[in-house]
Design a protein around this motif. Structure first.
Motif, PDB file in Angstrom:
ATOM      1  N   ILE A 108       5.960  40.708 -17.256  1.00 35.89           N
ATOM      2  CA  ILE A 108       4.966  41.201 -16.298  1.00 35.89           C
ATOM      3  C   ILE A 108       4.121  42.226 -17.046  1.00 35.89           C
ATOM      4  O   ILE A 108       4.656  43.193 -17.584  1.00 35.89           O
ATOM      5  CB  ILE A 108       5.659  41.871 -15.089  1.00 35.89           C
ATOM      6  CG1 ILE A 108       6.637  40.892 -14.424  1.00 35.89           C
ATOM      7  CG2 ILE A 108       4.627  42.389 -14.091  1.00 35.89           C
ATOM      8  CD1 ILE A 108       7.536  41.535 -13.370  1.00 35.89           C
ATOM      9  N   SER A 109       2.813  42.023 -17.117  1.00 37.65           N
ATOM     10  CA  SER A 109       1.978  42.915 -17.912  1.00 37.65           C
ATOM     11  C   SER A 109       1.356  44.045 -17.109  1.00 37.65           C
ATOM     12  O   SER A 109       0.742  44.942 -17.672  1.00 37.65           O
ATOM     13  CB  SER A 109       0.878  42.114 -18.622  1.00 37.65           C
ATOM     14  OG  SER A 109       1.453  41.446 -19.721  1.00 37.65           O
ATOM     15  N   THR A 110       1.494  43.993 -15.806  1.00 36.98           N
ATOM     16  CA  THR A 110       0.981  45.079 -14.967  1.00 36.98           C
ATOM     17  C   THR A 110       2.142  46.018 -14.632  1.00 36.98           C
ATOM     18  O   THR A 110       3.301  45.632 -14.769  1.00 36.98           O
ATOM     19  CB  THR A 110       0.364  44.494 -13.682  1.00 36.98           C
ATOM     20  OG1 THR A 110       1.174  43.401 -13.243  1.00 36.98           O
ATOM     21  CG2 THR A 110      -1.036  43.982 -13.935  1.00 36.98           C
ATOM     22  N   GLU A 113      -1.973  33.299 -18.458  1.00 36.87           N
ATOM     23  CA  GLU A 113      -1.837  34.487 -17.630  1.00 36.87           C
ATOM     24  C   GLU A 113      -1.902  34.058 -16.171  1.00 36.87           C
ATOM     25  O   GLU A 113      -2.838  33.375 -15.765  1.00 36.87           O
ATOM     26  CB  GLU A 113      -2.939  35.500 -17.940  1.00 36.87           C
ATOM     27  CG  GLU A 113      -2.667  36.231 -19.241  1.00 36.87           C
ATOM     28  CD  GLU A 113      -3.681  37.311 -19.570  1.00 36.87           C
ATOM     29  OE1 GLU A 113      -3.620  37.841 -20.691  1.00 36.87           O
ATOM     30  OE2 GLU A 113      -4.552  37.608 -18.715  1.00 36.87           O
ATOM     31  N   ILE A 114      -0.890  34.454 -15.427  1.00 35.30           N
ATOM     32  CA  ILE A 114      -0.846  34.085 -14.019  1.00 35.30           C
ATOM     33  C   ILE A 114      -0.950  35.354 -13.189  1.00 35.30           C
ATOM     34  O   ILE A 114      -0.150  36.282 -13.349  1.00 35.30           O
ATOM     35  CB  ILE A 114       0.466  33.341 -13.672  1.00 35.30           C
ATOM     36  CG1 ILE A 114       0.514  32.031 -14.471  1.00 35.30           C
ATOM     37  CG2 ILE A 114       0.570  33.085 -12.167  1.00 35.30           C
ATOM     38  CD1 ILE A 114       1.787  31.230 -14.285  1.00 35.30           C
ATOM     39  N   SER A 115      -1.973  35.429 -12.344  1.00 34.69           N
ATOM     40  CA  SER A 115      -2.103  36.572 -11.434  1.00 34.69           C
ATOM     41  C   SER A 115      -1.516  36.158 -10.103  1.00 34.69           C
ATOM     42  O   SER A 115      -1.887  35.122  -9.550  1.00 34.69           O
ATOM     43  CB  SER A 115      -3.570  36.938 -11.217  1.00 34.69           C
ATOM     44  OG  SER A 115      -4.216  37.054 -12.449  1.00 34.69           O
ATOM     45  N   LEU A 117       8.937  42.389  -5.796  1.00 35.44           N
ATOM     46  CA  LEU A 117       9.806  41.225  -5.732  1.00 35.44           C
ATOM     47  C   LEU A 117       9.076  39.948  -6.147  1.00 35.44           C
ATOM     48  O   LEU A 117       9.599  39.131  -6.911  1.00 35.44           O
ATOM     49  CB  LEU A 117      10.337  41.083  -4.295  1.00 35.44           C
ATOM     50  CG  LEU A 117      11.652  40.356  -4.168  1.00 35.44           C
ATOM     51  CD1 LEU A 117      12.727  41.039  -5.004  1.00 35.44           C
ATOM     52  CD2 LEU A 117      12.078  40.317  -2.690  1.00 35.44           C
ATOM     53  N   ILE A 118       7.828  39.790  -5.686  1.00 37.80           N
ATOM     54  CA  ILE A 118       7.109  38.548  -5.980  1.00 37.80           C
ATOM     55  C   ILE A 118       6.810  38.451  -7.476  1.00 37.80           C
ATOM     56  O   ILE A 118       6.973  37.396  -8.097  1.00 37.80           O
ATOM     57  CB  ILE A 118       5.844  38.385  -5.094  1.00 37.80           C
ATOM     58  CG1 ILE A 118       5.172  37.040  -5.368  1.00 37.80           C
ATOM     59  CG2 ILE A 118       4.839  39.484  -5.252  1.00 37.80           C
ATOM     60  CD1 ILE A 118       6.023  35.853  -5.017  1.00 37.80           C
ATOM     61  N   GLY A 160       0.974  46.687  -5.650  1.00 36.21           N
ATOM     62  CA  GLY A 160      -0.414  46.751  -6.089  1.00 36.21           C
ATOM     63  C   GLY A 160      -1.166  45.531  -5.623  1.00 36.21           C
ATOM     64  O   GLY A 160      -0.587  44.625  -5.013  1.00 36.21           O
ATOM     65  N   GLY A 161      -2.447  45.519  -5.905  1.00 34.46           N
ATOM     66  CA  GLY A 161      -3.270  44.394  -5.482  1.00 34.46           C
ATOM     67  C   GLY A 161      -2.810  43.090  -6.099  1.00 34.46           C
ATOM     68  O   GLY A 161      -2.552  42.110  -5.416  1.00 34.46           O
ATOM     69  N   ILE A 162      -2.691  43.103  -7.415  1.00 31.77           N
ATOM     70  CA  ILE A 162      -2.192  41.906  -8.102  1.00 31.77           C
ATOM     71  C   ILE A 162      -1.190  42.301  -9.176  1.00 31.77           C
ATOM     72  O   ILE A 162      -1.135  43.455  -9.603  1.00 31.77           O
ATOM     73  CB  ILE A 162      -3.321  41.085  -8.776  1.00 31.77           C
ATOM     74  CG1 ILE A 162      -4.098  41.954  -9.768  1.00 31.77           C
ATOM     75  CG2 ILE A 162      -4.243  40.441  -7.772  1.00 31.77           C
ATOM     76  CD1 ILE A 162      -5.001  41.155 -10.690  1.00 31.77           C
ATOM     77  N   ALA A 163      -0.403  41.338  -9.601  1.00 32.02           N
ATOM     78  CA  ALA A 163       0.442  41.510 -10.783  1.00 32.02           C
ATOM     79  C   ALA A 163       0.064  40.374 -11.724  1.00 32.02           C
ATOM     80  O   ALA A 163      -0.321  39.284 -11.279  1.00 32.02           O
ATOM     81  CB  ALA A 163       1.910  41.424 -10.412  1.00 32.02           C
TER      82      ALA A 163
END
Ligand code: GDP
Length: 467
Positions: A10-12, A86-88, A94-95, A17-20
């Motif tokens: 996970i890079s975020t 890269e998947i946002s 959890l997700i 948050g809004g997205i990961a």
């Protein structure tokens, strides 16, 4: 050290948050993405165009767990230089974790801290100084730190190093022509031209080395100590510089027993500030330990703020503090800070001269009121001026900002100085050539081709997972 594994992380930041963003990199990155992502358009993942965001469903164990956006980057046009997906997804703890597990189940392995950037380095996308700058961008706490790191990550330092290395190679070409064909004049440069060229290179290295003072002050900070007997207002001054109440300000002499370290900024310059227990003859064991620690901090300091209470004449403890400071200064900058100026209404009663005489030689004298703030901004502006002239454009200037780079450039400088000596002393050209070769190798260390594995490992261990 090219690797066959495909990694994911996970890079975020972990949190809501809004997205990961889940990043997958390696030879099978597209395959992993294909096994866990279904484009809504119905197109097959491996046939998707690179660098184009595609909306779809994220799958785990055959089940849709989220919807999100997939972007593919094909080697070598990616951050790591490898195939990358890269998947946002939605930015929940959890997700994001679940999407990461889906990537593992689809064949990816957990990434180590900094492994994406390390792969970028291994595949030649980044030099070592650029990789270091990437961490510095992430860690930056001030505008100037950010500018300096950004310039580094864009290769400003690398290009300067490459420019200097190119000049050294020109000289070397002449040296080799001379060694290999001594009787034919195949050289572009004769001895005096070589000497002049090496002189230019030396000057360029010196210029680069001179940037370390500012680069270090901005990036790493200056170990700074507030020294003085108890009750002169060291904690109050520390709080004033920090802008909030972090140290306990107390009326009882000798209460700040421990040392604390805080970061503060004098303009662009970072100060790593220690407030000390106060230096005086200790009356009990605990205080003695505190004083001992203060003296050690004083020894390590590069900037000493010698704090005195200007509303009172110097006492024996002030003399003791002044003496410890003189004994420990050893090249450190010392500034006399005459505190409690608000208590001195008539300058005739100011004890300024007595304190400056007590302290002896120092780099500056400032009257301040830690309580009211008078004189503190002037003090900070002066401190900034000790390390940088304020004219450097950190965004565009090649700056040395860490000890590793400084050592490499310093060694290259010594090699070039030795090469000049060899030519001047009438030694043979191959001696100068040997020194110039060594200079090239040392410069090469800045961007890491010849750097030992432990050093690169140490650098990448400073990253977080996912970078
Ligand atoms: P330290 O032992 O050197 O850390 O001193 P402190 O910061 O604890 O301050 C000792 C006392 O001096 C406290 O009562 C502070 O409120 C007071 N003090 C500190 N700075 C000033 C100042 O600039 N003006 C005045 N009037 N009092 C101050």
């Amino acid at each position: 050290m090219l690797t066959n594994s495909t990694i994911a992380a996970i890079s975020t930041p972990i949190g809501r948050g809004g997205i990961a963003v889940i990043r997958i990199s390696g030879p099978d990155a597209v395959g992993v993405a294909e096994r866990m992502f279904r484009a809504c358009s119905g197109r097959v993942v491996r046939e998707l165009e690179a660098r184009r965001a595609v909306y779809g469903e994220i799958l785990r164990g055959g089940e849709v767990i989220d919807t999100g956006v997939l972007t593919l980057f094909r080697a070598p046009a990616s951050y790591t230089g490898e195939d990358t997906a890269e998947i946002s997804c939605h930015g929940g703890i959890l997700i994001a974790q679940s999407v990461l597990c889906a990537a593992y189940e689809a064949g990816a392995e957990p990434a180590e801290p900094g492994e994406f950037t390390k792969r970028a380095y291994v595949s030649g996308k980044l030099g070592l100084s650029e990789a270091e700058a990437v961490i510095d961008i992430i860690d930056a706490e001030s505008e100037e730190q950010l500018k300096l790191a950004s310039a580094g990550s864009r290769g400003v330092l690398s290009r300067e190093i490459e420019g200097i290395s190119g000049r050294i190679r020109e000289v070397l070409a002449s040296v080799y022509a001379y060694i290999d064909y001594p009787d034919e004049d195949l050289r572009d440069m004769d001895e005096s031209e070589m000497e002049a060229s090496l002189g230019d290179i030396l000057a360029r290295l010196d210029r680069l080395l001179s940037t370390y003072r500012a680069g270090r002050a901005i990036r790493s900070g200056i170990p700074t100590v507030l020294a003085g007997r108890p009750n002169v207002g060291k904690s109050a001054l520390l709080n004033r510089i920090l802008g909030d109440d972090r140290a306990i300000v107390a009326d009882v002499a000798g209460t700040t027993r421990d040392t604390i370290e805080e970061r503060a900024f004098a303009g662009s310059v970072m100060l790593r500030l220690s407030d000390t227990a106060g230096i005086r003859r200790a009356s009990d064991e605990i205080e003695r330990l505190g004083v001992e620690r203060s003296l050690k901090k004083l020894d390590e300091a590069e900037l000493i703020l010698a704090v005195f209470d200007i509303s009172e004449p110097p006492c024996a403890d002030d003399a003791e503090a002044a003496q410890s400071i003189s004994a420990a200064r050893d090249g450190a900058a010392v500034i006399a800070v005459l505190n409690k100026s608000d208590r001195v209404s008539d300058t005739a009663f100011s004890h300024r001269e007595e304190y400056t005489a007590l302290l002896g030689e120092c780099d500056g004298v400032f009257e301040v009121s830690a309580e009211h703030g008078d004189g503190v901004s002037e003090l900070l502006a002066f401190i900034e001026g000790l390390y940088t002239d304020g004219k450097i454009n950190y965004n565009e200037t090649a700056l040395i900002s860490n000890a590793r780079q400084n050592v490499a450039v310093k060694r290259a400088r010594e090699d070039i100085a030795a090469a000049i000596e060899a030519i001047r002393g009438g030694l043979t050209a191959d001696v100068a050539g040997f020194d110039a070769e060594r200079a090239l190798a040392h410069l090469g260390e800045v961007d890491g081709r010849a750097v030992a594995e432990e050093i690169t490992a140490e650098i990448f261990s400073r990253f977080c997972v996912g970078k």
